[in-house]
Design an enzyme around this catalytic site. Structure first.
Site, PDB file in Angstrom:
ATOM      1  N   SER A 182       0.873  -1.185   0.000  1.00 26.62           N
ATOM      2  CA  SER A 182       0.000   0.000   0.000  1.00 26.62           C
ATOM      3  C   SER A 182       0.903   1.224   0.000  1.00 26.62           C
ATOM      4  O   SER A 182       0.940   2.016   0.929  1.00 26.62           O
ATOM      5  CB  SER A 182      -0.928  -0.012   1.210  1.00 26.62           C
ATOM      6  OG  SER A 182      -0.209   0.077   2.408  1.00 26.62           O
ATOM      7  N   HIS A 238      -3.243  -6.092   2.292  1.00 23.98           N
ATOM      8  CA  HIS A 238      -2.348  -7.126   2.819  1.00 23.98           C
ATOM      9  C   HIS A 238      -3.009  -8.486   2.964  1.00 23.98           C
ATOM     10  O   HIS A 238      -2.405  -9.430   3.464  1.00 23.98           O
ATOM     11  CB  HIS A 238      -1.796  -6.701   4.185  1.00 23.98           C
ATOM     12  CG  HIS A 238      -0.889  -5.506   4.099  1.00 23.98           C
ATOM     13  ND1 HIS A 238      -0.470  -4.824   5.204  1.00 23.98           N
ATOM     14  CD2 HIS A 238      -0.335  -4.882   3.036  1.00 23.98           C
ATOM     15  CE1 HIS A 238       0.317  -3.813   4.833  1.00 23.98           C
ATOM     16  NE2 HIS A 238       0.410  -3.836   3.524  1.00 23.98           N
ATOM     17  N   GLU A 280      -4.852  -2.736   9.092  1.00 22.18           N
ATOM     18  CA  GLU A 280      -4.154  -3.310  10.249  1.00 22.18           C
ATOM     19  C   GLU A 280      -4.896  -3.060  11.558  1.00 22.18           C
ATOM     20  O   GLU A 280      -5.293  -1.936  11.841  1.00 22.18           O
ATOM     21  CB  GLU A 280      -2.743  -2.701  10.355  1.00 22.18           C
ATOM     22  CG  GLU A 280      -1.941  -2.928   9.091  1.00 22.18           C
ATOM     23  CD  GLU A 280      -0.610  -2.175   9.075  1.00 22.18           C
ATOM     24  OE1 GLU A 280      -0.126  -1.768  10.146  1.00 22.18           O
ATOM     25  OE2 GLU A 280      -0.069  -2.007   7.971  1.00 22.18           O
ATOM     26  N   GLU A 293       1.569  -9.488   6.825  1.00 19.65           N
ATOM     27  CA  GLU A 293       2.327  -9.099   8.007  1.00 19.65           C
ATOM     28  C   GLU A 293       2.119 -10.073   9.166  1.00 19.65           C
ATOM     29  O   GLU A 293       2.396  -9.759  10.322  1.00 19.65           O
ATOM     30  CB  GLU A 293       1.974  -7.660   8.413  1.00 19.65           C
ATOM     31  CG  GLU A 293       2.396  -6.672   7.318  1.00 19.65           C
ATOM     32  CD  GLU A 293       2.280  -5.205   7.717  1.00 19.65           C
ATOM     33  OE1 GLU A 293       1.680  -4.900   8.758  1.00 19.65           O
ATOM     34  OE2 GLU A 293       2.813  -4.375   6.957  1.00 19.65           O
ATOM     35  N   ASP A 310      -4.471   0.872  11.526  1.00 22.06           N
ATOM     36  CA  ASP A 310      -3.968   1.537  10.325  1.00 22.06           C
ATOM     37  C   ASP A 310      -5.024   1.335   9.242  1.00 22.06           C
ATOM     38  O   ASP A 310      -5.172   0.233   8.701  1.00 22.06           O
ATOM     39  CB  ASP A 310      -2.615   0.956   9.888  1.00 22.06           C
ATOM     40  CG  ASP A 310      -2.081   1.666   8.635  1.00 22.06           C
ATOM     41  OD1 ASP A 310      -2.717   2.634   8.174  1.00 22.06           O
ATOM     42  OD2 ASP A 310      -1.018   1.249   8.131  1.00 22.06           O
ATOM     43  N   GLU A 319      -3.754   5.362  12.262  1.00 24.21           N
ATOM     44  CA  GLU A 319      -2.817   5.733  11.191  1.00 24.21           C
ATOM     45  C   GLU A 319      -3.578   5.877   9.874  1.00 24.21           C
ATOM     46  O   GLU A 319      -4.478   5.079   9.592  1.00 24.21           O
ATOM     47  CB  GLU A 319      -1.769   4.624  11.095  1.00 24.21           C
ATOM     48  CG  GLU A 319      -0.727   4.780  10.010  1.00 24.21           C
ATOM     49  CD  GLU A 319       0.249   3.601  10.038  1.00 24.21           C
ATOM     50  OE1 GLU A 319       0.481   3.016  11.122  1.00 24.21           O
ATOM     51  OE2 GLU A 319       0.772   3.249   8.965  1.00 24.21           O
ATOM     52  N   ASP A 321       1.323   8.190   7.648  1.00 23.17           N
ATOM     53  CA  ASP A 321       2.234   7.266   6.960  1.00 23.17           C
ATOM     54  C   ASP A 321       2.315   7.709   5.495  1.00 23.17           C
ATOM     55  O   ASP A 321       3.235   8.430   5.105  1.00 23.17           O
ATOM     56  CB  ASP A 321       1.713   5.836   7.120  1.00 23.17           C
ATOM     57  CG  ASP A 321       2.434   4.822   6.250  1.00 23.17           C
ATOM     58  OD1 ASP A 321       3.506   5.137   5.715  1.00 23.17           O
ATOM     59  OD2 ASP A 321       1.928   3.676   6.091  1.00 23.17           O
ATOM     60  N   LYS A 353       9.534   5.062   7.771  1.00 18.44           N
ATOM     61  CA  LYS A 353       9.928   3.934   6.927  1.00 18.44           C
ATOM     62  C   LYS A 353      11.123   4.363   6.086  1.00 18.44           C
ATOM     63  O   LYS A 353      11.011   5.280   5.256  1.00 18.44           O
ATOM     64  CB  LYS A 353       8.787   3.547   5.991  1.00 18.44           C
ATOM     65  CG  LYS A 353       7.574   2.911   6.682  1.00 18.44           C
ATOM     66  CD  LYS A 353       6.414   2.867   5.708  1.00 18.44           C
ATOM     67  CE  LYS A 353       5.293   1.929   6.146  1.00 18.44           C
ATOM     68  NZ  LYS A 353       4.085   2.130   5.294  1.00 18.44           N
ATOM     69  N   HIS A 367       8.340  -1.436   9.731  1.00 19.18           N
ATOM     70  CA  HIS A 367       8.678  -2.369   8.646  1.00 19.18           C
ATOM     71  C   HIS A 367       7.835  -2.027   7.415  1.00 19.18           C
ATOM     72  O   HIS A 367       7.030  -1.095   7.445  1.00 19.18           O
ATOM     73  CB  HIS A 367       8.375  -3.803   9.107  1.00 19.18           C
ATOM     74  CG  HIS A 367       6.906  -4.057   9.377  1.00 19.18           C
ATOM     75  ND1 HIS A 367       6.347  -5.302   9.446  1.00 19.18           N
ATOM     76  CD2 HIS A 367       5.873  -3.191   9.621  1.00 19.18           C
ATOM     77  CE1 HIS A 367       5.054  -5.195   9.682  1.00 19.18           C
ATOM     78  NE2 HIS A 367       4.740  -3.939   9.803  1.00 19.18           N
ATOM     79  N   LYS A 380       6.481  -0.843  14.664  1.00 15.76           N
ATOM     80  CA  LYS A 380       5.546  -1.727  13.957  1.00 15.76           C
ATOM     81  C   LYS A 380       6.360  -2.786  13.248  1.00 15.76           C
ATOM     82  O   LYS A 380       7.182  -2.457  12.390  1.00 15.76           O
ATOM     83  CB  LYS A 380       4.781  -0.930  12.888  1.00 15.76           C
ATOM     84  CG  LYS A 380       3.529  -0.244  13.378  1.00 15.76           C
ATOM     85  CD  LYS A 380       2.891   0.589  12.274  1.00 15.76           C
ATOM     86  CE  LYS A 380       2.312  -0.259  11.152  1.00 15.76           C
ATOM     87  NZ  LYS A 380       1.482   0.556  10.212  1.00 15.76           N
TER      88      LYS A 380
HETATM   89  P1  PGA Z   1       3.016  -1.249   3.210  1.00 17.08           P
HETATM   90  O1  PGA Z   1       2.088  -1.215   4.503  1.00 17.08           O
HETATM   91  O2  PGA Z   1       4.365  -1.638   3.627  1.00 17.08           O
HETATM   92  O3  PGA Z   1       2.324  -2.238   2.319  1.00 17.08           O
HETATM   93  O4  PGA Z   1       2.969   0.162   2.649  1.00 17.08           O
HETATM   94  C1  PGA Z   1       2.525  -0.788   5.755  1.00 17.08           C
HETATM   95  C2  PGA Z   1       1.718   0.376   6.266  1.00 17.08           C
HETATM   96  O5  PGA Z   1       0.834   0.903   5.560  1.00 17.08           O
HETATM   97  O6  PGA Z   1       1.959   0.821   7.383  1.00 17.08           O
HETATM   98 ZN    ZN Z   2       0.398   2.517   7.095  1.00 14.13          ZN
END
Ligand code: PGA
Ligand code: ZN
Length: 427
Positions: A40, A153, A162, A203, A240, A285, A312, A337, A365, A388
């Site tokens: 995503s 996911h 999430e 995940e 999330d 999130e 994010d 990230k 992650h 995370k």
């Molecule tokens: P992604 O998801 O690594 O697929 O972007 C993680 C997140 O959205 O926090």
């Molecule tokens: Zn996210």
């Protein structure tokens, strides 16, 4: 000094190719770094260079990015001191010359950046978190553990990406990790009892078909209780939504891809408000789209004094976007990230800007991961307070938690676990 750099194509946890790099120093030390990969992905992330040659890995090969490591990037960093990560990164940014790293690839640059830091730490005989954070980095993060997967996911019916549990009442990381694992297994038993699948998503969280986000939350609350813990005291919850995947902010209407449900920005804010009132939710999130700045400001006005609102896809670990968010009052925390921005030093700049402005940081992650545990060291080095890394299932997720156990052990009495009070709302 950096003597050699070697790039290679390896597989991530989804079986897609990604870039790994080795940085070899004149003293013989070998450092290693790997780039993760999102599903995503935010629209404003640095560019992940893929071959687009459909004859290999469905077009997802990274042969070109690896070639860039073995030619341009190798030449750019050869002879530099690995202890000066800012200089190493600057040399690579200059060689790339674009704003979004689209010439050489953020996946290529990040792998070298992380490998150089790893080499520097090893050559000094220091743990990675010490090299990055100095004697100041001593705080273990509270895991924000994703135990139920939806959205991009998982192939289930759940639109929120999430559902996470945070062992805020634990007294150490080790204890918090155990609590999470116990709840995870109690959730498995509960789902099984109701005839729901315990197959997992990208995940490592379970991915059952459920009617609503509220139903997912209720299962998790029951799992916490069944494991003998108190929701709201021992554990708080985090979501999330990854609402940028829901597309529609541009047209003024969010359409949830799985359920087909529709919300305006204001209705979505009202929805989050209702959930926060009904359940012990500590953090949300990407509750809104990455371009819905107005909505974000409104959400923050309405909920920012009670809930951690994490950007994010909104901030993509980018100081320019974070600065815009700070000035417009959007969110009060940033997800960090490394591969969204594509180098260690730029990541550290984003963290600094966040902390200077009272925004909390959560090291994260990606849904496509490797066995590399760099983010565990990073979380302790910068006293992030939260991490995370998915469920206690799938070794690429567990590798980070296991590394944190080692770090906690190494820090001994110096280890700090923030728990609930330290990261309670200050806004
Ligand atoms: P992604 O998801 O690594 O697929 O972007 C993680 C997140 O959205 O926090
Ligand atoms: Zn996210």
């Amino acid at each position: 000094r950096i003597e050699q750099v070697i790039g290679r194509e390896i597989l991530d946890s989804r079986g897609n190719p990604t870039v790994q790099a080795d940085v070899i120093l004149t003293d013989g030390t070998v450092g290693r770094g790997s780039s993760p990969s999102g599903a995503s992905t935010g629209q404003f992330e640095a560019l992940e260079l893929r071959d687009k040659d459909t004859a290999r890995y469905g077009g997802k090969g990274v042969v070109h990015a690896v070639h860039n490591v073995n030619t341009t990037l190798r030449e750019a960093v050869k002879g530099l001191s690995p202890y000066d990560i800012f200089a190493v990164d600057q040399a690579m940014l200059k060689a790339d010359g674009t704003k979004d790293k689209s010439k050489l690839g953020a996946n290529a640059i990040l792998a070298v950046s992380l490998a150089a830091a790893d080499a520097a730490a090893k050559s000094l005989g220091q743990p990675l978190y010490r090299f990055i954070g100095g004697i100041n980095g001593n705080q273990l993060p509270v895991p924000m553990m994703n135990i139920l997967n939806g959205g991009a996911h998982a192939s289930n019916t759940v639109d929120v990406q999430e559902f996470m549990i945070m062992p805020a009442g634990a007294t150490s990381f080790r204890e918090g990790l155990r609590w999470c694992s116990e709840v995870y297994h109690s959730l498995a038993a509960l789902l099984k009892m109701h005839g729901l699948t315990t197959s997992v998503g990208d995940e490592g969280g379970f991915a059952p078909n459920l009617a609503s986000d509220e139903e997912a939350i209720q299962y998790i609350i029951r799992a916490i209780e069944a494991a003998g813990y108190r929701p709201g005291t021992d554990f708080v919850l985090a979501l999330d939504a990854a609402a940028s995947e829901w597309k529609g902010a541009k047209t003024g209407e969010y359409v949830l891809p799985k359920s087909g449900q529709k919300y305006t920005s204001a209705e979505l804010i009202a929805h989050w408000k209702k959930l926060v009132q009904a359940y012990p939710i500590y953090s949300i999130e990407d509750g809104l789209d990455e371009e819905d700045w107005e909505g974000w400001a409104q959400l923050t006005k309405e909920l920012g004094d009670k809930v951690q609102l994490v950007g994010d896809d909104l901030f993509v670990t980018n100081t320019e976007r974070l600065a815009k968010g700070i000035s417009q009052g959007c969110g009060n925390a940033i997800l960090i990230k490394l591969n969204q921005i594509g180098s260690l030093s730029e990541t550290l700049e984003a963290i600094k800007l966040a902390h200077r402005n009272g925004y909390r940081t959560i090291i994260s992650h990606r849904s496509g991961e490797t066995e590399d545990s760099f983010i565990a060291d990073l979380a302790v080095a910068i006293n992030a307070g939260q991490i995370k890394s998915g469920a206690p299932n799938r070794s690429e997720r567990v590798a980070k938690y296991n590394r944190l156990l080692q770090i906690e052990e190494g820090l001994g009495d110096g280890a700090i676990y923030p728990g609930f009070l330290t990261f309670a709302q200050k806004h």
